[in-house]
Scaffold this motif. Structure first.
Motif, PDB file in Angstrom:
ATOM      1  N   UNK A 152     -41.010  28.076  75.505  1.00 49.94           N
ATOM      2  CA  UNK A 152     -42.390  27.807  75.915  1.00 49.94           C
ATOM      3  C   UNK A 152     -43.034  29.027  76.564  1.00 49.94           C
ATOM      4  N   UNK A 153     -42.248  29.828  77.272  1.00 50.55           N
ATOM      5  CA  UNK A 153     -42.787  31.024  77.917  1.00 50.55           C
ATOM      6  C   UNK A 153     -42.997  32.147  76.903  1.00 50.55           C
ATOM      7  N   UNK A 154     -42.038  32.282  75.996  1.00 49.79           N
ATOM      8  CA  UNK A 154     -42.071  33.360  75.020  1.00 49.79           C
ATOM      9  C   UNK A 154     -43.239  33.192  74.051  1.00 49.79           C
ATOM     10  N   UNK A 155     -43.512  31.950  73.687  1.00 48.96           N
ATOM     11  CA  UNK A 155     -44.513  31.674  72.656  1.00 48.96           C
ATOM     12  C   UNK A 155     -45.613  30.774  73.217  1.00 48.96           C
ATOM     13  N   UNK A 156     -46.780  31.351  73.498  1.00 48.64           N
ATOM     14  CA  UNK A 156     -47.859  30.557  74.078  1.00 48.64           C
ATOM     15  C   UNK A 156     -48.297  29.404  73.179  1.00 48.64           C
ATOM     16  N   UNK A 185     -27.535  28.727  69.100  1.00 44.82           N
ATOM     17  CA  UNK A 185     -27.757  29.518  67.887  1.00 44.82           C
ATOM     18  C   UNK A 185     -28.950  29.081  67.050  1.00 44.82           C
ATOM     19  N   UNK A 186     -29.846  28.291  67.631  1.00 42.72           N
ATOM     20  CA  UNK A 186     -31.090  27.986  66.926  1.00 42.72           C
ATOM     21  C   UNK A 186     -32.026  29.180  67.031  1.00 42.72           C
ATOM     22  N   UNK A 187     -32.877  29.342  66.016  1.00 42.86           N
ATOM     23  CA  UNK A 187     -33.934  30.345  66.079  1.00 42.86           C
ATOM     24  C   UNK A 187     -35.256  29.608  65.975  1.00 42.86           C
ATOM     25  N   UNK A 215     -39.261  30.060  66.515  1.00 42.08           N
ATOM     26  CA  UNK A 215     -40.261  31.115  66.673  1.00 42.08           C
ATOM     27  C   UNK A 215     -41.643  30.558  66.349  1.00 42.08           C
ATOM     28  N   UNK A 266     -47.878  34.426  67.097  1.00 41.81           N
ATOM     29  CA  UNK A 266     -49.174  34.354  67.759  1.00 41.81           C
ATOM     30  C   UNK A 266     -50.240  33.819  66.792  1.00 41.81           C
ATOM     31  N   UNK A 320     -30.088  25.791  63.664  1.00 42.50           N
ATOM     32  CA  UNK A 320     -31.319  25.473  62.933  1.00 42.50           C
ATOM     33  C   UNK A 320     -32.417  26.490  63.229  1.00 42.50           C
ATOM     34  N   UNK A 321     -33.202  26.817  62.188  1.00 34.15           N
ATOM     35  CA  UNK A 321     -34.318  27.742  62.319  1.00 34.15           C
ATOM     36  C   UNK A 321     -35.632  26.994  62.141  1.00 34.15           C
TER      37      UNK A 321
END
Lengths: 188, 188, 188
Positions: free
Chosen positions: A28-32, A45-47, A49, A52, A67-68
């Motif tokens: 939540x912090x990394x991705x607004x 090991x989930x990705x 992303x 922006x 899971x990705x």
């Protein structure tokens, strides 16, 4: 021995729960554009992303290891009250909606885009895509290794068989399977 | 909040880039037969092994998490300017070549060997193999969960559909799919 | 350079072996119903769980990275002298037996249960299952991405082709493939 294993198990689950909460907080912090609630459990090991300009909304889900989930610029992913198994790929460049009560088994791929098919355009295949939104309605069960292709709507209470490749809409309450997936039987 | 997430993202990508460079450096040191260049990006949880006597040459590739690349004794793997998705398996006992511009989606398996089929030989099935070289020509796109079997040449600009199992050569500029994979349409 | 790589390789394999032994020890302590012997090698990122009341018996196996083995309450999993590839899923709610000498490739799924199919029952689909035991006889080879469904017995020396989905019993010494899997040829 039983006592030690009980204590170990308690500590192990606490440790996993704390890792999951830290993962949610950091995403939540990394991705607004991401909004992942704390009822969502994310394994190792989930990705996950959210580029922006994209939106990623996950609530009350259990997401298993490896899971990705990838929401590209201008895309929207929404997943509610669902189970997502190990090593799945959910990748949006336009829109993927997974409604409540879905069971998504391991190695399922849901991707709302294709690269270009034709060779004359292929110099730039990596960067160009054809997209169409995907909607998985309520209470769908996608069995192991199912693939959902771009533009597909999967009706409520649908079941797909293992390794199905779905390239067309499926009406509610039906079992489909095969490559490409075909109607197998009506569910009641 | 936006500022914190920007800083976090910057640090996160730097951290990932450094991990990838360390991985490339350690693989080159660990395996004298491996030559992986620093334009190649290797994500976490990959298993890349080059047995003594084998050759592994990877340049300018992006290799996603969980992928396994295995070059056995006396085998050669060469991969150039390509994308390799999550949880793929590329395992050679003879020769696997992947030419420039290929897009290899997640869970694709490319293996130039089979165990023995027949029961009378099966006491030793684990150690005996039938091998035949695989060549993936330029600008091929192998979709999600494709399997390429031993001895197959995939022509330039070919596309395989999701979950295709390819057991025969595919001429250039064609779309193939299914199990086993069949011709679907000519690409232009 | 050769010397450094030799030393590095030695340390790397020792490190991996120690990790594997620690994993086996912690699994045996964590789960009283689990009995995993020290000849079994467990790679990284595996999830091996034996719920209280279940039994899990693994001996002399090599289990590769990312594989999940799950023995639920009152279920029994027994695996002997076999190889299990990367990212497999073996999940029992009743009984899964894998006899000696089996080769199980990557991304194989073996699950002795299904969720309920019908929509009227699907409010509770997540918690209700139909189960039937699975038996994989000796020296079976399940190729990449094979799926074995509930109630199936796979005869000795059987081979399944890549991405096969097996929903019926297979007699000994036969090659089967496809979705659903069909007889391809007799093995000798």
């Amino acid at each position: 021995m039983m006592f030690i294993s009980g204590v170990l198990r308690f500590l192990f689950y606490k440790y996993q729960a704390i890792c999951s909460i830290l993962r949610v907080a950091s995403l939540n912090t990394l991705y607004p554009g991401a909004r992942i609630d704390y009822k969502t459990n994310i394994a190792s090991n989930c990705s996950i992303v959210c580029v922006k300009g994209g939106k990623l909304d996950i609530s009350n889900c259990s997401i298993k290891a490896g899971t990705q989930i990838f929401a590209d610029k201008n895309s929207i992913i929404s997943i509610k009250d669902s189970f997502i198994g190990r090593n799945c790929v959910i990748a949006a460049k336009e829109n993927i909606t997974i409604k409540k009560g879905c069971l998504i088994a391991e190695m399922v791929v849901i991707r709302d885009q294709d690269h270009l098919l034709n060779a004359s355009q292929q110099e730039s295949r990596e960067d160009k895509f054809i997209t169409a939104p995907i909607c998985i309605e309520e209470n769908v069960w996608l069995a192991s290794k199912t693939t959902i292709l771009k533009g597909v709507t999967v009706g409520a209470y649908v079941v797909t068989a293992a390794s199905a490749v779905v390239n067309t809409n499926i009406p509610a309450k039906q079992l489909w399977g095969g490559i490409p997936a075909k109607f197998i039987k009506q569910l009641t």
